[in-house]
Design a protein around this motif. Sequence first.
Motif, PDB file in Angstrom:
ATOM      1  N   LEU A  57       0.851  -1.190   0.000  1.00 27.38           N
ATOM      2  CA  LEU A  57       0.000   0.000   0.000  1.00 27.38           C
ATOM      3  C   LEU A  57       0.885   1.237   0.000  1.00 27.38           C
ATOM      4  O   LEU A  57       1.836   1.333   0.788  1.00 27.38           O
ATOM      5  CB  LEU A  57      -0.892  -0.009   1.242  1.00 27.38           C
ATOM      6  CG  LEU A  57      -1.729   1.240   1.511  1.00 27.38           C
ATOM      7  CD1 LEU A  57      -2.755   1.445   0.403  1.00 27.38           C
ATOM      8  CD2 LEU A  57      -2.406   1.131   2.873  1.00 27.38           C
ATOM      9  N   VAL A  58       0.572   2.175  -0.874  1.00 34.86           N
ATOM     10  CA  VAL A  58       1.353   3.400  -0.970  1.00 34.86           C
ATOM     11  C   VAL A  58       0.421   4.545  -1.314  1.00 34.86           C
ATOM     12  O   VAL A  58      -0.628   4.341  -1.930  1.00 34.86           O
ATOM     13  CB  VAL A  58       2.471   3.249  -2.037  1.00 34.86           C
ATOM     14  CG1 VAL A  58       1.877   3.090  -3.432  1.00 34.86           C
ATOM     15  CG2 VAL A  58       3.454   4.392  -1.985  1.00 34.86           C
ATOM     16  N   GLN A  59       0.794   5.744  -0.924  1.00 36.75           N
ATOM     17  CA  GLN A  59      -0.004   6.915  -1.266  1.00 36.75           C
ATOM     18  C   GLN A  59       0.295   7.352  -2.694  1.00 36.75           C
ATOM     19  O   GLN A  59       1.388   7.092  -3.232  1.00 36.75           O
ATOM     20  CB  GLN A  59       0.300   8.060  -0.309  1.00 36.75           C
ATOM     21  CG  GLN A  59      -0.239   7.857   1.104  1.00 36.75           C
ATOM     22  CD  GLN A  59      -0.080   9.090   1.958  1.00 36.75           C
ATOM     23  OE1 GLN A  59       0.830   9.889   1.752  1.00 36.75           O
ATOM     24  NE2 GLN A  59      -0.965   9.246   2.929  1.00 36.75           N
ATOM     25  N   ALA A  60      -0.657   8.027  -3.276  1.00 32.52           N
ATOM     26  CA  ALA A  60      -0.467   8.561  -4.620  1.00 32.52           C
ATOM     27  C   ALA A  60       0.785   9.442  -4.660  1.00 32.52           C
ATOM     28  O   ALA A  60       1.040  10.213  -3.743  1.00 32.52           O
ATOM     29  CB  ALA A  60      -1.688   9.359  -5.051  1.00 32.52           C
ATOM     30  N   GLY A  61       1.550   9.264  -5.724  1.00 36.69           N
ATOM     31  CA  GLY A  61       2.810   9.976  -5.861  1.00 36.69           C
ATOM     32  C   GLY A  61       4.002   9.220  -5.321  1.00 36.69           C
ATOM     33  O   GLY A  61       5.155   9.604  -5.565  1.00 36.69           O
ATOM     34  N   GLY A  62       3.739   8.146  -4.605  1.00 41.40           N
ATOM     35  CA  GLY A  62       4.803   7.353  -4.018  1.00 41.40           C
ATOM     36  C   GLY A  62       5.378   6.337  -4.981  1.00 41.40           C
ATOM     37  O   GLY A  62       5.030   6.311  -6.179  1.00 41.40           O
TER      38      GLY A  62
ATOM     39  N   TRP B  46       3.286 -17.996 -15.385  1.00 47.22           N
ATOM     40  CA  TRP B  46       2.807 -16.821 -14.644  1.00 47.22           C
ATOM     41  C   TRP B  46       3.075 -16.983 -13.155  1.00 47.22           C
ATOM     42  O   TRP B  46       3.003 -18.090 -12.607  1.00 47.22           O
ATOM     43  CB  TRP B  46       1.310 -16.636 -14.873  1.00 47.22           C
ATOM     44  CG  TRP B  46       0.982 -16.275 -16.281  1.00 47.22           C
ATOM     45  CD1 TRP B  46       0.887 -17.124 -17.343  1.00 47.22           C
ATOM     46  CD2 TRP B  46       0.725 -14.970 -16.792  1.00 47.22           C
ATOM     47  NE1 TRP B  46       0.594 -16.417 -18.492  1.00 47.22           N
ATOM     48  CE2 TRP B  46       0.476 -15.092 -18.181  1.00 47.22           C
ATOM     49  CE3 TRP B  46       0.670 -13.695 -16.218  1.00 47.22           C
ATOM     50  CZ2 TRP B  46       0.186 -13.995 -18.993  1.00 47.22           C
ATOM     51  CZ3 TRP B  46       0.378 -12.612 -17.017  1.00 47.22           C
ATOM     52  CH2 TRP B  46       0.146 -12.760 -18.391  1.00 47.22           C
ATOM     53  N   GLY B  47       3.338 -15.858 -12.510  1.00 48.35           N
ATOM     54  CA  GLY B  47       3.433 -15.846 -11.071  1.00 48.35           C
ATOM     55  C   GLY B  47       2.059 -15.802 -10.437  1.00 48.35           C
ATOM     56  O   GLY B  47       1.039 -15.723 -11.123  1.00 48.35           O
ATOM     57  N   GLN B  48       2.046 -15.821  -9.105  1.00 51.28           N
ATOM     58  CA  GLN B  48       0.778 -15.877  -8.383  1.00 51.28           C
ATOM     59  C   GLN B  48       0.143 -14.502  -8.237  1.00 51.28           C
ATOM     60  O   GLN B  48      -1.043 -14.403  -7.891  1.00 51.28           O
ATOM     61  CB  GLN B  48       0.988 -16.494  -6.995  1.00 51.28           C
ATOM     62  CG  GLN B  48       1.585 -15.573  -5.945  1.00 51.28           C
ATOM     63  CD  GLN B  48       3.075 -15.322  -6.123  1.00 51.28           C
ATOM     64  OE1 GLN B  48       3.722 -15.871  -7.004  1.00 51.28           O
ATOM     65  NE2 GLN B  48       3.634 -14.503  -5.246  1.00 51.28           N
ATOM     66  N   GLY B  49       0.895 -13.454  -8.496  1.00 49.62           N
ATOM     67  CA  GLY B  49       0.370 -12.099  -8.398  1.00 49.62           C
ATOM     68  C   GLY B  49       0.684 -11.455  -7.058  1.00 49.62           C
ATOM     69  O   GLY B  49       0.785 -12.126  -6.034  1.00 49.62           O
ATOM     70  N   THR B  50       0.855 -10.154  -7.088  1.00 47.37           N
ATOM     71  CA  THR B  50       1.091  -9.382  -5.870  1.00 47.37           C
ATOM     72  C   THR B  50       0.251  -8.103  -5.926  1.00 47.37           C
ATOM     73  O   THR B  50       0.176  -7.448  -6.968  1.00 47.37           O
ATOM     74  CB  THR B  50       2.590  -9.056  -5.692  1.00 47.37           C
ATOM     75  OG1 THR B  50       2.800  -8.412  -4.435  1.00 47.37           O
ATOM     76  CG2 THR B  50       3.125  -8.166  -6.806  1.00 47.37           C
ATOM     77  N   GLN B  51      -0.393  -7.788  -4.809  1.00 51.95           N
ATOM     78  CA  GLN B  51      -1.333  -6.657  -4.768  1.00 51.95           C
ATOM     79  C   GLN B  51      -0.579  -5.337  -4.617  1.00 51.95           C
ATOM     80  O   GLN B  51       0.301  -5.205  -3.753  1.00 51.95           O
ATOM     81  CB  GLN B  51      -2.311  -6.820  -3.617  1.00 51.95           C
ATOM     82  CG  GLN B  51      -3.285  -5.673  -3.449  1.00 51.95           C
ATOM     83  CD  GLN B  51      -4.317  -5.616  -4.568  1.00 51.95           C
ATOM     84  OE1 GLN B  51      -4.909  -6.623  -4.936  1.00 51.95           O
ATOM     85  NE2 GLN B  51      -4.554  -4.405  -5.100  1.00 51.95           N
ATOM     86  N   VAL B  52      -0.945  -4.390  -5.446  1.00 47.96           N
ATOM     87  CA  VAL B  52      -0.472  -3.013  -5.323  1.00 47.96           C
ATOM     88  C   VAL B  52      -1.696  -2.128  -5.138  1.00 47.96           C
ATOM     89  O   VAL B  52      -2.610  -2.146  -5.967  1.00 47.96           O
ATOM     90  CB  VAL B  52       0.321  -2.575  -6.568  1.00 47.96           C
ATOM     91  CG1 VAL B  52       0.616  -1.075  -6.520  1.00 47.96           C
ATOM     92  CG2 VAL B  52       1.614  -3.369  -6.668  1.00 47.96           C
ATOM     93  N   THR B  53      -1.705  -1.374  -4.054  1.00 49.86           N
ATOM     94  CA  THR B  53      -2.826  -0.481  -3.768  1.00 49.86           C
ATOM     95  C   THR B  53      -2.287   0.929  -3.593  1.00 49.86           C
ATOM     96  O   THR B  53      -1.392   1.154  -2.771  1.00 49.86           O
ATOM     97  CB  THR B  53      -3.580  -0.912  -2.507  1.00 49.86           C
ATOM     98  OG1 THR B  53      -4.034  -2.250  -2.670  1.00 49.86           O
ATOM     99  CG2 THR B  53      -4.772  -0.002  -2.260  1.00 49.86           C
ATOM    100  N   VAL B  54      -2.835   1.859  -4.362  1.00 53.14           N
ATOM    101  CA  VAL B  54      -2.414   3.250  -4.297  1.00 53.14           C
ATOM    102  C   VAL B  54      -3.580   4.066  -3.777  1.00 53.14           C
ATOM    103  O   VAL B  54      -4.635   4.136  -4.418  1.00 53.14           O
ATOM    104  CB  VAL B  54      -1.965   3.764  -5.673  1.00 53.14           C
ATOM    105  CG1 VAL B  54      -1.434   5.197  -5.555  1.00 53.14           C
ATOM    106  CG2 VAL B  54      -0.904   2.851  -6.274  1.00 53.14           C
ATOM    107  N   SER B  55      -3.393   4.694  -2.640  1.00 51.11           N
ATOM    108  CA  SER B  55      -4.461   5.483  -2.038  1.00 51.11           C
ATOM    109  C   SER B  55      -4.364   6.937  -2.490  1.00 51.11           C
ATOM    110  O   SER B  55      -3.273   7.460  -2.718  1.00 51.11           O
ATOM    111  CB  SER B  55      -4.383   5.405  -0.521  1.00 51.11           C
ATOM    112  OG  SER B  55      -3.168   5.957  -0.065  1.00 51.11           O
TER     113      SER B  55
END
Length: 121
Positions: free
Chosen positions: A11-16, A111-120
């Motif tokens: 999880l990261v903030q927008a712009g990060g 393919w890999g299993q996937g990793t979640q990226v969340t941008v707040s």
Amino acid sequence: QVQLAESGGGLVQAGGSLKLSCAASGRTFRSNAMGWFRQAPGKEREFVATINWSSGSTYYADSVKGRFTISRDNAKKMVTLQMNSLKPEDTAVYYCALGQFSYWEGDFGSWGQGTQVTVSS
């Protein structure tokens, strides 16, 4: 058989920034490229970036060009995706894939299993 292991989501903030890594193991010799794709909720999986193992040539989706950088370490069979200036619309599950140098997911067989990226916002 090929195994792909992704890491680095979060999880990261927008712009990060975030950096994703993908390590390949097993019988990778038939492939000449690694790619990253992503799938947002309710949307189809889409191409993000790809890199040729031997030449280092890269190709990016227009939506990430100038913000994301894909690189490889041939000795470690590892590819990283450095993501800067992240936007909320970059939120997705990110998948690494092994295959041929292409933007079409049909050219990637492992393919890999996937990793979640969340941008707040």
